[in-house]
Design a protein around this motif. Structure first.
Motif, PDB file in Angstrom:
ATOM      1  N   HIS A 184       0.819  -1.213   0.000  1.00 10.68           N
ATOM      2  CA  HIS A 184       0.000   0.000   0.000  1.00 10.68           C
ATOM      3  C   HIS A 184       0.848   1.256   0.000  1.00 10.68           C
ATOM      4  O   HIS A 184       1.864   1.285   0.688  1.00 10.68           O
ATOM      5  CB  HIS A 184      -0.700   0.073   1.376  1.00 10.68           C
ATOM      6  N   LEU A 185       0.425   2.287  -0.668  1.00 11.10           N
ATOM      7  CA  LEU A 185       0.935   3.653  -0.438  1.00 11.10           C
ATOM      8  C   LEU A 185       2.399   3.857  -0.796  1.00 11.10           C
ATOM      9  O   LEU A 185       3.024   4.805  -0.331  1.00 11.10           O
ATOM     10  CB  LEU A 185       0.745   4.067   1.043  1.00 11.10           C
ATOM     11  N   GLY A 214      -2.441  -0.733  -5.857  1.00 13.44           N
ATOM     12  CA  GLY A 214      -2.353  -0.673  -7.321  1.00 13.44           C
ATOM     13  C   GLY A 214      -1.244   0.237  -7.828  1.00 13.44           C
ATOM     14  O   GLY A 214      -0.683  -0.007  -8.894  1.00 13.44           O
ATOM     15  N   THR A 215      -0.927   1.283  -7.072  1.00 14.83           N
ATOM     16  CA  THR A 215       0.095   2.237  -7.536  1.00 14.83           C
ATOM     17  C   THR A 215       1.425   1.546  -7.795  1.00 14.83           C
ATOM     18  O   THR A 215       2.092   1.827  -8.783  1.00 14.83           O
ATOM     19  CB  THR A 215       0.275   3.347  -6.473  1.00 14.83           C
ATOM     20  N   ASN A 234      -7.145  -2.033  -6.562  1.00 15.87           N
ATOM     21  CA  ASN A 234      -7.384  -0.794  -5.808  1.00 15.87           C
ATOM     22  C   ASN A 234      -6.236   0.176  -6.062  1.00 15.87           C
ATOM     23  O   ASN A 234      -5.073  -0.197  -5.893  1.00 15.87           O
ATOM     24  CB  ASN A 234      -7.407  -1.079  -4.299  1.00 15.87           C
ATOM     25  N   GLY A 236      -4.837   4.229  -5.312  1.00 18.72           N
ATOM     26  CA  GLY A 236      -5.030   5.477  -4.571  1.00 18.72           C
ATOM     27  C   GLY A 236      -3.910   6.483  -4.788  1.00 18.72           C
ATOM     28  O   GLY A 236      -4.096   7.518  -5.435  1.00 18.72           O
ATOM     29  N   THR A 237      -2.723   6.156  -4.301  1.00 17.31           N
ATOM     30  CA  THR A 237      -1.629   7.121  -4.205  1.00 17.31           C
ATOM     31  C   THR A 237      -1.319   7.852  -5.519  1.00 17.31           C
ATOM     32  O   THR A 237      -1.191   9.080  -5.533  1.00 17.31           O
ATOM     33  CB  THR A 237      -0.353   6.386  -3.718  1.00 17.31           C
TER      34      THR A 237
HETATM   35  P1  13P Z   1      -2.149   2.566  -3.447  1.00 20.43           P
HETATM   36  O1  13P Z   1      -2.360   3.876  -2.737  1.00 20.43           O
HETATM   37  O2  13P Z   1      -0.821   1.971  -3.136  1.00 20.43           O
HETATM   38  O3  13P Z   1      -2.456   2.658  -4.893  1.00 20.43           O
HETATM   39  O4  13P Z   1      -3.191   1.540  -2.810  1.00 20.43           O
HETATM   40  C1  13P Z   1      -4.523   1.931  -2.698  1.00 20.43           C
HETATM   41  C2  13P Z   1      -5.336   0.892  -2.064  1.00 20.43           C
HETATM   42  O5  13P Z   1      -5.001  -0.277  -2.053  1.00 20.43           O
HETATM   43  C3  13P Z   1      -6.591   1.319  -1.438  1.00 20.43           C
HETATM   44  O6  13P Z   1      -7.256   0.252  -0.855  1.00 20.43           O
END
Ligand code: 13P
Length: 297
Positions: A184-185, A214-215, A234, A236-237
């Motif tokens: 994550h992140l 996913g990032t 998923n 996000g970052t």
């Molecule tokens: P990233 O921020 O690493 O893309 O992960 C997002 C995530 O898994 C949210 O559940």
């Protein structure tokens, strides 16, 4: 196109050999970025908000209801099949409040729970959610943490295939988030994912699998991950980064005389947040294409 269940979206992706993206939003501009990108790609998508980065007190002071109130009207007028997810709720109570407020999919961050707590808690949530037409994602195992300069896997635990199958059977969840080296992140570099382990989980579980982080998921590993059961990524970052970079670039060249009514909240071309939204939508479109979702809506 009405709101559909997340279960329908991930089952469709699993059957169709692609993955559906959950692109995490935080306000109405970022949510619109995801929906408009999906419409431009003709792709199904999972809209929603995450609790992980949000202030706990704010979430419990009505924040969850505010997020649902923003998301639901948008999701209901989507021209593509969409579900509305409350991601990584901190407790069962938050997840249930999310369902009551209008989210039709929920996921609880249970990574620190014991086996007994997770089985009982997720079983209870599935009953609550299914009685109200909502889907449940749960996770088993624990992802490594992103830390300054890299990855800390000292507290990480890979998802155990046999335990995962037992967990799915006992709880009745709709899809399972796995830990296979994904992180994550992470803001730079790619996670060392173990696709053999992913395949071993899928062999036992057969439910649609979810890949968080996913990032930093290596793009070249996406096709094998999808063949190995991943029906949802998923992200996000990278989306916040694209949004912020675009906003920062624009602010840097603003004249002192800038009209605040044009650049704040106008929803016109000059709107600062609209500039962030366009940059984020371009990234979402790129990822939808990578996951094979274009034209599947
Ligand atoms: P990233 O921020 O690493 O893309 O992960 C997002 C995530 O898994 C949210 O559940």
């Amino acid at each position: 196109m009405p709101l559909v269940t997340m279960t329908e979206l991930v089952s469709g992706a699993q059957a169709g050999g692609y993955a559906v993206g959950y692109f995490e939003a935080w306000d109405n501009y970022s949510l619109e970025a995801v929906m408009e990108a999906a419409e431009m790609e003709g792709a199904p998508v999972i809209l929603g908000f995450g609790c992980m980065m949000a202030e706990e007190e704010w979430l419990d002071r009505g924040g969850i209801e505010v997020l649902a109130g923003m998301g639901l009207p948008l999701a209901q007028r989507a021209r593509m099949p969409v579900a509305l997810l409350l991601n990584e709720a901190h407790s069962l109570d938050q997840a249930k409040r999310g369902i009551d407020a209008g989210f039709n999919a929920v996921m609880v961050d249970s990574s620190a729970w014991s086996w007994e707590q997770a089985v009982a808690g997720m079983g209870e949530l599935v009953q609550y959610a299914h009685a109200r037409g909502a889907s449940v994602e749960a996770e088993l195992g624990r992802l490594p943490d992103a830390v300054e300069g890299g990855i800390d896997d000292s507290a990480a635990a890979l998802t155990d295939p046999a335990q995962a199958a037992e967990f799915c059977r006992l709880t009745g969840i709709d899809c399972l988030a796995v830990s296979v080296g994904n992180v994550h992140l992470l803001t730079a570099g790619y996670a060392p994912v173990d696709l053999d382990h992913l395949e071993a989980i899928y062999k036992e579980v057969r439910l649609p699998l979810v890949m968080h982080g996913g990032t930093s998921f290596p793009p070249q590993a996406v096709p094998r991950a999808i063949a190995g059961g991943v029906a949802k990524f998923n992200v996000g970052t990278i989306l916040k980064k694209r949004f912020l970079d675009a906003v920062r670039g624009r602010v840097a060249v603003w004249p002192a005389s800038v009209d605040p009514h044009q650049v704040l909240g106008s929803h016109k071309k000059a709107d600062l947040l609209n500039i962030g939204k366009q940059a984020m939508a371009a990234e979402v479109r790129r990822l939808i294409q990578l996951y094979g979702g274009s034209g599947k809506g």
